[in-house]
Design a protein around this motif. Structure first.
Motif, PDB file in Angstrom:
ATOM      1  N   ILE A 180       0.834  -1.205   0.000  1.00  0.00           N
ATOM      2  CA  ILE A 180       0.000   0.000   0.000  1.00  0.00           C
ATOM      3  C   ILE A 180       0.868   1.255   0.000  1.00  0.00           C
ATOM      4  O   ILE A 180       0.605   2.223  -0.716  1.00  0.00           O
ATOM      5  CB  ILE A 180      -0.964  -0.009   1.205  1.00  0.00           C
ATOM      6  N   SER A 181       1.947   1.240   0.780  1.00  0.00           N
ATOM      7  CA  SER A 181       2.804   2.432   0.848  1.00  0.00           C
ATOM      8  C   SER A 181       3.509   2.687  -0.476  1.00  0.00           C
ATOM      9  O   SER A 181       3.810   3.835  -0.810  1.00  0.00           O
ATOM     10  CB  SER A 181       3.823   2.298   1.978  1.00  0.00           C
ATOM     11  N   VAL A 182       3.758   1.631  -1.254  1.00  0.00           N
ATOM     12  CA  VAL A 182       4.388   1.813  -2.563  1.00  0.00           C
ATOM     13  C   VAL A 182       3.331   2.075  -3.623  1.00  0.00           C
ATOM     14  O   VAL A 182       3.468   2.960  -4.465  1.00  0.00           O
ATOM     15  CB  VAL A 182       5.224   0.563  -2.931  1.00  0.00           C
ATOM     16  N   ALA A 183       2.241   1.322  -3.602  1.00  0.00           N
ATOM     17  CA  ALA A 183       1.238   1.402  -4.667  1.00  0.00           C
ATOM     18  C   ALA A 183       0.375   2.652  -4.559  1.00  0.00           C
ATOM     19  O   ALA A 183      -0.050   3.193  -5.579  1.00  0.00           O
ATOM     20  CB  ALA A 183       0.350   0.168  -4.625  1.00  0.00           C
ATOM     21  N   LEU A 184       0.114   3.142  -3.358  1.00  0.00           N
ATOM     22  CA  LEU A 184      -0.777   4.286  -3.203  1.00  0.00           C
ATOM     23  C   LEU A 184      -0.252   5.531  -3.913  1.00  0.00           C
ATOM     24  O   LEU A 184      -1.000   6.155  -4.664  1.00  0.00           O
ATOM     25  CB  LEU A 184      -1.034   4.553  -1.718  1.00  0.00           C
ATOM     26  N   PRO A 185       1.009   5.911  -3.736  1.00  0.00           N
ATOM     27  CA  PRO A 185       1.491   7.092  -4.482  1.00  0.00           C
ATOM     28  C   PRO A 185       1.419   6.888  -5.991  1.00  0.00           C
ATOM     29  O   PRO A 185       1.081   7.816  -6.724  1.00  0.00           O
ATOM     30  CB  PRO A 185       2.940   7.250  -4.021  1.00  0.00           C
ATOM     31  N   ILE A 186       1.678   5.679  -6.449  1.00  0.00           N
ATOM     32  CA  ILE A 186       1.609   5.416  -7.888  1.00  0.00           C
ATOM     33  C   ILE A 186       0.172   5.561  -8.363  1.00  0.00           C
ATOM     34  O   ILE A 186      -0.095   6.174  -9.409  1.00  0.00           O
ATOM     35  CB  ILE A 186       2.154   4.007  -8.204  1.00  0.00           C
ATOM     36  N   ALA A 211      -4.075   8.439 -11.180  1.00  0.00           N
ATOM     37  CA  ALA A 211      -5.395   9.076 -11.148  1.00  0.00           C
ATOM     38  C   ALA A 211      -5.303  10.548 -11.554  1.00  0.00           C
ATOM     39  O   ALA A 211      -6.156  11.050 -12.317  1.00  0.00           O
ATOM     40  CB  ALA A 211      -6.002   8.943  -9.748  1.00  0.00           C
ATOM     41  N   LEU A 212      -4.282  11.259 -11.064  1.00  0.00           N
ATOM     42  CA  LEU A 212      -4.111  12.660 -11.447  1.00  0.00           C
ATOM     43  C   LEU A 212      -3.820  12.798 -12.942  1.00  0.00           C
ATOM     44  O   LEU A 212      -4.323  13.714 -13.603  1.00  0.00           O
ATOM     45  CB  LEU A 212      -3.004  13.315 -10.634  1.00  0.00           C
ATOM     46  N   SER A 213      -3.033  11.867 -13.460  1.00  0.00           N
ATOM     47  CA  SER A 213      -2.745  11.882 -14.903  1.00  0.00           C
ATOM     48  C   SER A 213      -4.020  11.679 -15.700  1.00  0.00           C
ATOM     49  O   SER A 213      -4.245  12.332 -16.737  1.00  0.00           O
ATOM     50  CB  SER A 213      -1.743  10.793 -15.267  1.00  0.00           C
ATOM     51  N   ALA A 214      -4.889  10.787 -15.214  1.00  0.00           N
ATOM     52  CA  ALA A 214      -6.149  10.538 -15.913  1.00  0.00           C
ATOM     53  C   ALA A 214      -7.039  11.773 -15.867  1.00  0.00           C
ATOM     54  O   ALA A 214      -7.691  12.140 -16.857  1.00  0.00           O
ATOM     55  CB  ALA A 214      -6.869   9.333 -15.288  1.00  0.00           C
ATOM     56  N   VAL A 215      -7.061  12.459 -14.727  1.00  0.00           N
ATOM     57  CA  VAL A 215      -7.865  13.679 -14.599  1.00  0.00           C
ATOM     58  C   VAL A 215      -7.344  14.749 -15.558  1.00  0.00           C
ATOM     59  O   VAL A 215      -8.124  15.428 -16.239  1.00  0.00           O
ATOM     60  CB  VAL A 215      -7.854  14.175 -13.129  1.00  0.00           C
ATOM     61  N   VAL A 216      -6.026  14.881 -15.601  1.00  0.00           N
ATOM     62  CA  VAL A 216      -5.431  15.871 -16.511  1.00  0.00           C
ATOM     63  C   VAL A 216      -5.754  15.515 -17.950  1.00  0.00           C
ATOM     64  O   VAL A 216      -6.126  16.392 -18.760  1.00  0.00           O
ATOM     65  CB  VAL A 216      -3.907  15.962 -16.279  1.00  0.00           C
ATOM     66  N   ALA A 217      -5.650  14.238 -18.317  1.00  0.00           N
ATOM     67  CA  ALA A 217      -5.924  13.826 -19.690  1.00  0.00           C
ATOM     68  C   ALA A 217      -7.393  14.059 -20.051  1.00  0.00           C
ATOM     69  O   ALA A 217      -7.703  14.533 -21.158  1.00  0.00           O
ATOM     70  CB  ALA A 217      -5.572  12.347 -19.869  1.00  0.00           C
TER      71      ALA A 217
END
Length: 122
Positions: free
Chosen positions: A98-104, A109-115
């Motif tokens: 979770i600590s590794v996957a959550l930031p990714i 998700a932010l990239s998808a919002v921007v796209a």
């Protein structure tokens, strides 16, 4: 006449006659001498010996049951400790993931919002 002889005579009388007559004939005989009869003291001795043997057997059985219960408790304790350790290990792995996957996932998700935003402005 010994008690054994009386028993044989009674059995023979029952074969030769009917039971009430056999009992009447036996009642007419003189009683068996005291040494041939089972005395109260003899019964107490035999019963005391049997009770002592039974008590020893039961004590040994109780001790064996206690040892088996203690061994089972120890095995259950070890199994519970192993399960707790396995649960801790699995939780540590999940927390690391979770600590590794959550930031990714946040970045994706932010990239998808921007796209999507760029496509809508399009």
């Amino acid at each position: 006449m010994s008690e054994e002889d009386r028993s044989r005579l009674y059995a023979w009388l029952r074969e030769q006659t009917d039971e009430p007559l056999a009992e009447y004939v036996m009642s007419c005989l003189t009683p068996a001498p005291l040494p041939d009869l089972v005395t109260k003291q003899h019964l107490e001795t035999v019963l005391a010996a049997e009770f002592s043997a039974f008590a020893l057997t039961m004590a040994a059985q109780r001790e064996a049951d206690r040892e088996a219960a203690a061994a089972q408790r120890e095995a259950d304790h070890r199994a519970a400790a192993e399960q707790r350790e396995a649960d801790r290990t699995a939780l540590d792995r999940r927390l690391r993931w979770i600590s590794v996957a959550l930031p990714i996932e946040i970045v994706v998700a932010l990239s998808a919002v921007v796209a999507i935003t760029e496509w809508l402005r399009g």
